[in-house]
Design a protein around this motif. Structure first.
Motif, PDB file in Angstrom:
ATOM      1  N   LYS A   6       3.257   0.665  10.747  1.00  0.00           N
ATOM      2  CA  LYS A   6       2.736   1.599  11.745  1.00  0.00           C
ATOM      3  C   LYS A   6       3.002   3.055  11.370  1.00  0.00           C
ATOM      4  CE  LYS A   6       3.207  -1.667  15.554  1.00  0.00           C
ATOM      5  NZ  LYS A   6       3.793  -1.901  16.877  1.00  0.00           N
ATOM      6  N   LYS A   7       2.031   3.884  11.702  1.00  0.00           N
ATOM      7  CA  LYS A   7       2.126   5.340  11.540  1.00  0.00           C
ATOM      8  C   LYS A   7       2.621   5.747  10.158  1.00  0.00           C
ATOM      9  CE  LYS A   7       2.795   5.931  16.479  1.00  0.00           C
ATOM     10  NZ  LYS A   7       3.702   6.353  17.531  1.00  0.00           N
ATOM     11  N   ALA A   8       1.965   5.203   9.130  1.00  0.00           N
ATOM     12  CA  ALA A   8       2.329   5.540   7.749  1.00  0.00           C
ATOM     13  C   ALA A   8       2.166   7.038   7.534  1.00  0.00           C
ATOM     14  CB  ALA A   8       1.461   4.758   6.782  1.00  0.00           C
ATOM     15  N   LYS A   9       3.131   7.609   6.847  1.00  0.00           N
ATOM     16  CA  LYS A   9       3.194   9.058   6.659  1.00  0.00           C
ATOM     17  C   LYS A   9       2.173   9.528   5.624  1.00  0.00           C
ATOM     18  CE  LYS A   9       6.432  12.653   5.315  1.00  0.00           C
ATOM     19  NZ  LYS A   9       7.784  12.921   4.807  1.00  0.00           N
ATOM     20  N   PRO A  10       1.325  10.509   5.996  1.00  0.00           N
ATOM     21  CA  PRO A  10       0.344  11.036   5.039  1.00  0.00           C
ATOM     22  C   PRO A  10       1.015  11.525   3.749  1.00  0.00           C
ATOM     23  CG  PRO A  10      -0.095  11.869   7.236  1.00  0.00           C
ATOM     24  CD  PRO A  10       1.226  11.161   7.297  1.00  0.00           C
ATOM     25  N   ASP A  68      -2.188   3.069  10.524  1.00  0.00           N
ATOM     26  CA  ASP A  68      -1.554   1.773  10.727  1.00  0.00           C
ATOM     27  C   ASP A  68      -2.186   0.844   9.691  1.00  0.00           C
ATOM     28  OD1 ASP A  68      -0.150   2.761  12.888  1.00  0.00           O
ATOM     29  OD2 ASP A  68      -1.209   1.571  14.399  1.00  0.00           O
ATOM     30  N   ILE A  69      -1.350   0.134   8.951  1.00  0.00           N
ATOM     31  CA  ILE A  69      -1.817  -0.766   7.904  1.00  0.00           C
ATOM     32  C   ILE A  69      -1.516  -2.184   8.374  1.00  0.00           C
ATOM     33  CG2 ILE A  69      -1.623  -1.414   5.477  1.00  0.00           C
ATOM     34  CD1 ILE A  69      -0.577   1.503   4.990  1.00  0.00           C
ATOM     35  N   GLU A  92      -7.061  -0.985   7.734  1.00  0.00           N
ATOM     36  CA  GLU A  92      -6.452   0.316   7.983  1.00  0.00           C
ATOM     37  C   GLU A  92      -7.177   0.984   9.143  1.00  0.00           C
ATOM     38  OE1 GLU A  92      -4.668   1.664   3.651  1.00  0.00           O
ATOM     39  OE2 GLU A  92      -6.584   2.524   4.280  1.00  0.00           O
ATOM     40  N   VAL A  93      -6.374   1.463  10.087  1.00  0.00           N
ATOM     41  CA  VAL A  93      -6.881   2.175  11.262  1.00  0.00           C
ATOM     42  C   VAL A  93      -6.013   3.408  11.483  1.00  0.00           C
ATOM     43  CG1 VAL A  93      -7.890   0.134  12.398  1.00  0.00           C
ATOM     44  CG2 VAL A  93      -5.486   0.698  12.785  1.00  0.00           C
ATOM     45  N   ASN A  94      -6.407   4.240  12.421  1.00  0.00           N
ATOM     46  CA  ASN A  94      -5.636   5.438  12.751  1.00  0.00           C
ATOM     47  C   ASN A  94      -4.180   5.097  13.048  1.00  0.00           C
ATOM     48  OD1 ASN A  94      -6.846   7.958  12.650  1.00  0.00           O
ATOM     49  ND2 ASN A  94      -7.895   7.688  14.602  1.00  0.00           N
ATOM     50  N   GLY A  95      -3.278   5.978  12.627  1.00  0.00           N
ATOM     51  CA  GLY A  95      -1.871   5.809  12.960  1.00  0.00           C
ATOM     52  C   GLY A  95      -1.685   5.785  14.473  1.00  0.00           C
ATOM     53  N   GLY A  96      -0.959   4.804  14.981  1.00  0.00           N
ATOM     54  CA  GLY A  96      -0.744   4.663  16.419  1.00  0.00           C
ATOM     55  C   GLY A  96      -1.747   3.753  17.107  1.00  0.00           C
ATOM     56  N   PHE A 108       0.850  -1.187   0.000  1.00  0.00           N
ATOM     57  CA  PHE A 108       0.000   0.000   0.000  1.00  0.00           C
ATOM     58  C   PHE A 108       0.886   1.236   0.000  1.00  0.00           C
ATOM     59  CE2 PHE A 108      -4.495  -1.158   1.415  1.00  0.00           C
ATOM     60  CZ  PHE A 108      -4.415  -2.426   0.887  1.00  0.00           C
ATOM     61  N   TRP A 109       0.276   2.374  -0.284  1.00  0.00           N
ATOM     62  CA  TRP A 109       0.938   3.665  -0.183  1.00  0.00           C
ATOM     63  C   TRP A 109      -0.050   4.653   0.377  1.00  0.00           C
ATOM     64  CZ3 TRP A 109       1.792   5.715  -5.879  1.00  0.00           C
ATOM     65  CH2 TRP A 109       0.575   5.773  -6.529  1.00  0.00           C
ATOM     66  N   MET A 110       0.417   5.876   0.615  1.00  0.00           N
ATOM     67  CA  MET A 110      -0.406   6.882   1.277  1.00  0.00           C
ATOM     68  C   MET A 110      -0.745   8.053   0.362  1.00  0.00           C
ATOM     69  SD  MET A 110      -0.971   5.768   4.364  1.00  0.00           S
ATOM     70  CE  MET A 110      -1.328   7.215   5.346  1.00  0.00           C
TER      71      MET A 110
END
Length: 179
Positions: free
Chosen positions: A139-143, A124-125, A160-164, A114-116
């Motif tokens: 974790k904490k994939a960069k926007p 978090d993926i 996919e959920v919120n980073g962290g 995946f990518w952002m």
């Protein structure tokens, strides 16, 4: 006369550029307006209303996180089960609460990546195999990043959920999901 025509051309170009930008931003603007409207009527909504409309997620199911076969977290999810939905994912969404996420369903277990791109929030993926066991977590994939975020193994599902989120709630490789 030539100078006047040049100014008119610039003004028309500006108008068309603004119109195009508004057209592209329309889904985001309409979403924000709907959030404001639903926030004002939230107290009169029934408990069976779709989950988390403010986050832009339309509840299509639930994902339960399991540790040792026992449930320890549950989220409402929107499901991306075709190429168009999977390509869009959580792009252009300005907010995601901890109670929601997105479940990507693939036809078979293969290495995923995946990518952002166009994703406004950190995620978090969570890569999950065909047996619904978590095989890896990015974790904490960069926007907005176009960096490839691989699964490091075969995955048939991705959450996919919120980073962290995974650190906050103790979700780890080896845990399982159910949906």
């Amino acid at each position: 006369m030539e100078k006047r025509r040049s100014y008119v051309s610039y003004i028309l170009l500006a108008v068309f550029t603004l119109a195009g930008a508004l057209y592209l931003l329309r889904p985001l603007l309409v979403s924000n307006r709907n959030e404001a409207t639903s926030a004002g009527t939230e107290s009169s909504a029934s408990s069976t209303a779709p989950a988390a409309p403010a986050s832009g997620i339309v509840k299509e199911g639930e994902v339960v996180f399991l540790k040792g076969g026992k449930q320890f977290r549950k989220i409402d999810v929107e499901i991306a089960e075709n190429d168009t939905e999977r390509q869009k994912g959580l792009m252009f969404r300005p907010y995601l609460s901890d109670s929601v996420g997105m479940l990507f369903v693939f036809e078979e277990a293969t290495p995923q990546s995946f990518w952002m791109r166009n994703t406004m929030i950190s995620l978090d993926i969570i890569y999950v195999d065909q047996n619904k066991k978590i095989v890896s977590i990015q974790k904490k994939a960069k926007p907005y990043s176009e960096e490839s975020l691989p699964s490091f193994g075969n995955a048939q599902y991705v959450v996919e959920v919120n980073g962290g989120y995974c650190d906050k709630y103790g979700i780890q490789v080896g845990d399982e999901i159910a949906f």
